[in-house]
Design a protein around this motif. Structure first.
Motif, short mmCIF file in Angstrom:
data_model
loop_
_atom_site.label_atom_id
_atom_site.label_comp_id
_atom_site.label_asym_id
_atom_site.label_seq_id
_atom_site.Cartn_x
_atom_site.Cartn_y
_atom_site.Cartn_z
N VAL A 60 3.72 0.49 10.13
CA VAL A 60 4.60 0.29 8.94
C VAL A 60 3.89 1.22 7.73
O VAL A 60 2.66 1.27 7.80
CB VAL A 60 4.85 -1.11 8.84
CG1 VAL A 60 5.54 -1.78 9.91
CG2 VAL A 60 3.54 -1.89 8.46
N GLN A 61 4.43 1.26 6.85
CA GLN A 61 3.92 1.75 5.51
C GLN A 61 2.59 1.27 4.91
O GLN A 61 2.63 -0.02 4.91
CB GLN A 61 4.85 2.06 4.66
CG GLN A 61 4.29 2.62 3.13
CD GLN A 61 5.52 3.02 2.24
OE1 GLN A 61 6.78 3.17 2.55
NE2 GLN A 61 5.27 2.99 0.86
N PHE A 62 1.72 1.91 4.83
CA PHE A 62 0.35 1.32 4.09
C PHE A 62 0.77 0.78 2.57
O PHE A 62 1.48 1.78 1.82
CB PHE A 62 -0.60 2.41 4.22
CG PHE A 62 -2.02 2.00 3.32
CD1 PHE A 62 -3.05 1.13 4.28
CD2 PHE A 62 -2.39 2.09 2.14
CE1 PHE A 62 -3.99 0.78 3.87
CE2 PHE A 62 -3.48 1.72 1.80
CZ PHE A 62 -4.54 1.02 2.44
N ALA A 63 0.22 -0.19 2.30
CA ALA A 63 0.41 -0.87 0.83
C ALA A 63 -0.88 -1.06 0.35
O ALA A 63 -1.87 -1.83 0.78
CB ALA A 63 1.33 -1.99 0.87
N ARG A 64 -1.14 -0.52 -0.77
CA ARG A 64 -2.54 -0.24 -1.51
C ARG A 64 -2.82 -1.82 -2.36
O ARG A 64 -3.92 -2.21 -2.35
CB ARG A 64 -2.73 0.63 -2.74
CG ARG A 64 -2.75 2.07 -2.13
CD ARG A 64 -3.45 3.22 -3.11
NE ARG A 64 -3.42 4.19 -2.60
CZ ARG A 64 -4.65 4.74 -2.07
NH1 ARG A 64 -5.64 3.80 -1.93
NH2 ARG A 64 -4.81 6.06 -1.69
N HIS A 90 -7.89 7.40 1.75
CA HIS A 90 -6.94 8.27 1.80
C HIS A 90 -5.80 8.22 2.49
O HIS A 90 -5.82 7.83 3.88
CB HIS A 90 -8.01 9.43 2.10
CG HIS A 90 -7.29 10.77 2.33
ND1 HIS A 90 -6.37 11.32 1.24
CD2 HIS A 90 -6.97 11.69 3.47
CE1 HIS A 90 -5.88 12.37 1.77
NE2 HIS A 90 -6.11 12.39 3.08
N LEU A 91 -4.73 8.50 2.11
CA LEU A 91 -3.43 8.42 2.57
C LEU A 91 -2.91 9.93 2.76
O LEU A 91 -2.64 10.53 1.89
CB LEU A 91 -2.37 7.90 1.72
CG LEU A 91 -2.86 6.22 1.30
CD1 LEU A 91 -1.83 5.58 0.37
CD2 LEU A 91 -3.03 5.39 2.53
N PRO A 92 -3.27 10.32 3.96
CA PRO A 92 -3.14 11.79 4.25
C PRO A 92 -1.70 12.38 4.00
O PRO A 92 -1.19 13.48 3.64
CB PRO A 92 -3.34 12.04 5.84
CG PRO A 92 -3.16 10.70 6.34
CD PRO A 92 -3.64 9.78 5.24
N HIS A 93 -0.53 11.38 4.01
CA HIS A 93 1.04 11.61 3.72
C HIS A 93 1.59 11.13 2.60
O HIS A 93 2.63 10.97 2.49
CB HIS A 93 1.82 11.24 5.17
CG HIS A 93 1.12 11.79 6.33
ND1 HIS A 93 1.08 13.02 6.64
CD2 HIS A 93 0.75 11.27 7.54
CE1 HIS A 93 0.77 13.39 7.80
NE2 HIS A 93 0.57 12.17 8.23
N GLY A 94 0.22 10.66 1.58
CA GLY A 94 0.73 10.10 0.18
C GLY A 94 1.53 8.89 0.58
O GLY A 94 1.16 7.88 1.69
N ARG A 95 2.38 8.34 -0.10
CA ARG A 95 2.94 6.84 -0.12
C ARG A 95 3.68 6.66 1.19
O ARG A 95 3.49 5.28 1.68
CB ARG A 95 4.04 6.68 -1.36
CG ARG A 95 4.45 5.34 -1.08
CD ARG A 95 5.46 5.07 -2.38
NE ARG A 95 4.75 5.11 -3.56
CZ ARG A 95 5.29 4.79 -4.93
NH1 ARG A 95 6.54 4.74 -5.09
NH2 ARG A 95 4.63 4.87 -6.09
N PRO A 96 4.35 7.41 1.84
CA PRO A 96 4.68 7.13 3.25
C PRO A 96 3.72 7.08 4.66
O PRO A 96 4.29 6.64 5.51
CB PRO A 96 5.90 8.38 3.35
CG PRO A 96 5.92 9.06 2.15
CD PRO A 96 4.72 8.72 1.30
N ALA A 102 -3.89 5.86 7.82
CA ALA A 102 -4.93 5.74 6.72
C ALA A 102 -6.29 6.02 7.11
O ALA A 102 -6.70 5.46 8.16
CB ALA A 102 -4.80 4.27 5.91
N ARG A 103 -7.05 6.75 6.30
CA ARG A 103 -8.77 6.85 6.67
C ARG A 103 -9.41 6.34 5.58
O ARG A 103 -8.97 6.50 4.18
CB ARG A 103 -8.79 8.69 6.88
CG ARG A 103 -7.96 8.93 7.92
CD ARG A 103 -8.40 8.57 9.32
NE ARG A 103 -7.88 9.31 10.36
CZ ARG A 103 -6.91 8.71 11.02
NH1 ARG A 103 -6.25 7.77 10.73
NH2 ARG A 103 -6.28 9.60 12.00
#
Length: 264
Positions: A60-64, A90-96, A102-103
């Protein structure tokens, strides 16, 4: 203790239909479904401890603003004094970007930050040895989800949990939020779904009813000082405060209280 991943495979499933139910002997009893959290809060750890299977919601989408890459450390003698332990991500695909994509920006520096800050907060604890073993279990992966997952499993292992772990990305399901959770529970042969207070606010029990899987609400105590900080601070505080044996007893009591046969 070695935690295992179930290995049975599912047949291909269309997105519009639920997975076929497994045979009765594939049952994993009570399941909890939760994202991997870095040194999770006591309320989260207690819910997972109460389950026989933890399905890691890893796709599911990463949430900061969530807990995948950060944890609140509460001071040993004054838990109201807290500090965020946050790992630059670092989110390689931005918000999605999904959680499993995530790295860590700087894995070596992040691991050093974890070691130094956790020792600063809990190095004086008489149970530092147990905390140190949890830290030692962390691997060198640059994947945020893997680091968080490992930190949770290390805590569960320190407390004697003997359940199994699966990743949601391995299991085909429908797309709706509640439909997906119900399908994950059904696909793993779970008999009950353990749901925390956050999930109860949005959960639709209908898809679970369709699978014949009761939803068990999970609540932590409100009249015990140990649990006062359960929804805010990392479990590392409780482990450092009362030690692995006493904490395991506390979590076992919660598991017993929430077991489906407890009030029969």
């Amino acid at each position: 203790m070695t935690l295992t991943s179930a290995s049975w495979a599912l047949a291909s499933t269309a997105a519009s239909s639920a997975p076929e139910p497994p045979s009765a002997d594939a049952s994993d009893g009570l399941c909890a479904i939760h994202q991997s959290n870095l040194f999770p809060r006591l309320s989260t750890l207690a819910k997972l401890f109460s389950a026989d299977l933890w399905i890691v919601l890893d796709d599911v989408q990463f949430a900061r603003r969530d807990y995948q890459h950060r944890a609140r450390l509460a001071a040993l003698d004054d838990p109201s004094r807290q500090q965020w332990l946050t790992l630059p991500t670092h989110l390689p695909h931005g918000r999605p970007t999904l959680i499993n994509q995530a790295r860590l920006v700087d894995p070596r520096r992040s691991r050093r930050t974890v070691q130094l800050l956790v020792r600063q907060y809990y190095g004086r604890s008489p149970y530092w040895g147990a905390v140190s073993e949890v830290l030692d279990a962390l691997d060198e992966s640059d994947r945020v989800a893997e680091l968080a997952r490992t930190s949770t499993i290390a805590l569960l292992s320190a407390l004697g949990w003997s359940g199994k772990v699966r990743d949601s990305s391995e299991i085909p399901t429908r797309q709706g939020r509640s439909e997906r959770l119900a399908d994950l529970a059904a696909a793993t042969g779970s008999t009950h779904y353990v749901c925390g207070t956050g999930g109860l606010r949005y959960l639709d029990a209908g898809p679970f009813d369709a699978h014949g899987i009761p939803v068990l609400p999970f609540h932590t105590p409100v009249d015990n000082p140990l649990w006062r900080w359960a929804r805010r601070s990392s479990s590392l505080w409780a482990l450092s405060k009362i030690g692995p044996d006493a904490l395991a007893d506390q979590l076992a009591a919660q598991r017993e209280a929430h077991h489906p046969g407890a009030h029969a």
